[in-house]
Design a protein around this motif. Structure first.
Motif, PDB file in Angstrom:
ATOM      1  N   SER A   1      27.531   0.102 -13.655  1.00 43.73           N
ATOM      2  CA  SER A   1      27.666  -1.357 -13.710  1.00 43.73           C
ATOM      3  C   SER A   1      26.623  -1.962 -14.629  1.00 43.73           C
ATOM      4  O   SER A   1      26.914  -2.859 -15.422  1.00 43.73           O
ATOM      5  CB  SER A   1      27.528  -1.970 -12.316  1.00 43.73           C
ATOM      6  N   PHE A   2      25.401  -1.469 -14.537  1.00 40.66           N
ATOM      7  CA  PHE A   2      24.317  -1.977 -15.376  1.00 40.66           C
ATOM      8  C   PHE A   2      24.594  -1.681 -16.854  1.00 40.66           C
ATOM      9  O   PHE A   2      24.448  -2.557 -17.708  1.00 40.66           O
ATOM     10  CB  PHE A   2      22.977  -1.373 -14.948  1.00 40.66           C
ATOM     11  N   ILE A   3      24.995  -0.458 -17.164  1.00 43.59           N
ATOM     12  CA  ILE A   3      25.286  -0.091 -18.555  1.00 43.59           C
ATOM     13  C   ILE A   3      26.425  -0.944 -19.099  1.00 43.59           C
ATOM     14  O   ILE A   3      26.374  -1.428 -20.233  1.00 43.59           O
ATOM     15  CB  ILE A   3      25.597   1.413 -18.671  1.00 43.59           C
ATOM     16  N   LYS A   4      27.453  -1.165 -18.297  1.00 45.77           N
ATOM     17  CA  LYS A   4      28.573  -2.009 -18.724  1.00 45.77           C
ATOM     18  C   LYS A   4      28.104  -3.437 -18.990  1.00 45.77           C
ATOM     19  O   LYS A   4      28.505  -4.075 -19.963  1.00 45.77           O
ATOM     20  CB  LYS A   4      29.668  -1.993 -17.655  1.00 45.77           C
ATOM     21  N   TRP A   5      27.227  -3.954 -18.122  1.00 43.50           N
ATOM     22  CA  TRP A   5      26.686  -5.303 -18.302  1.00 43.50           C
ATOM     23  C   TRP A   5      25.906  -5.387 -19.616  1.00 43.50           C
ATOM     24  O   TRP A   5      26.070  -6.341 -20.374  1.00 43.50           O
ATOM     25  CB  TRP A   5      25.777  -5.672 -17.122  1.00 43.50           C
TER      26      TRP A   5
END
Length: 94
Positions: free
Chosen positions: A80-84
């Motif tokens: 989720s963090f990488i996608k953000w």
């Protein structure tokens, strides 16, 4: 906390995904990481029980790394963090 928040830790956790990987595979998947940094980061993640190391006791040496249950619980958060970050890259560079 610092071990988990590093760039390389996040990329390694993401690279381990649902399958164990050997050192060479991780080098190919985690673009730009040096052998020294990969080894150091894997050791740190192993110390905090996010990654497990399995030595197959073969010649030549065959060592496999995989996420522990704790690491698997963290993996979705890392994704989720990488996608953000990818979504907001233009804003972050501004």
């Amino acid at each position: 906390m610092a071990h988990l928040a590093s760039k390389w830790s996040l990329l390694i956790i993401n690279a381990l995904d649902d399958q164990p990987r050997r050192n060479g595979e991780l080098m190919r998947v985690v673009d730009g990481i040096s052998q020294k940094m990969l080894t150091q980061t894997l050791r740190q993640l192993e110390e905090i029980n996010v990654v497990s190391r399995h030595d197959m006791q073969t010649i030549p040496p065959n060592v496999v790394y995989e996420l522990t249950p704790l690491g698997r619980s963290l993996r979705n958060e890392v994704r989720s963090f990488i996608k953000w970050v990818e979504t907001h890259m233009p804003e972050l560079h501004a």
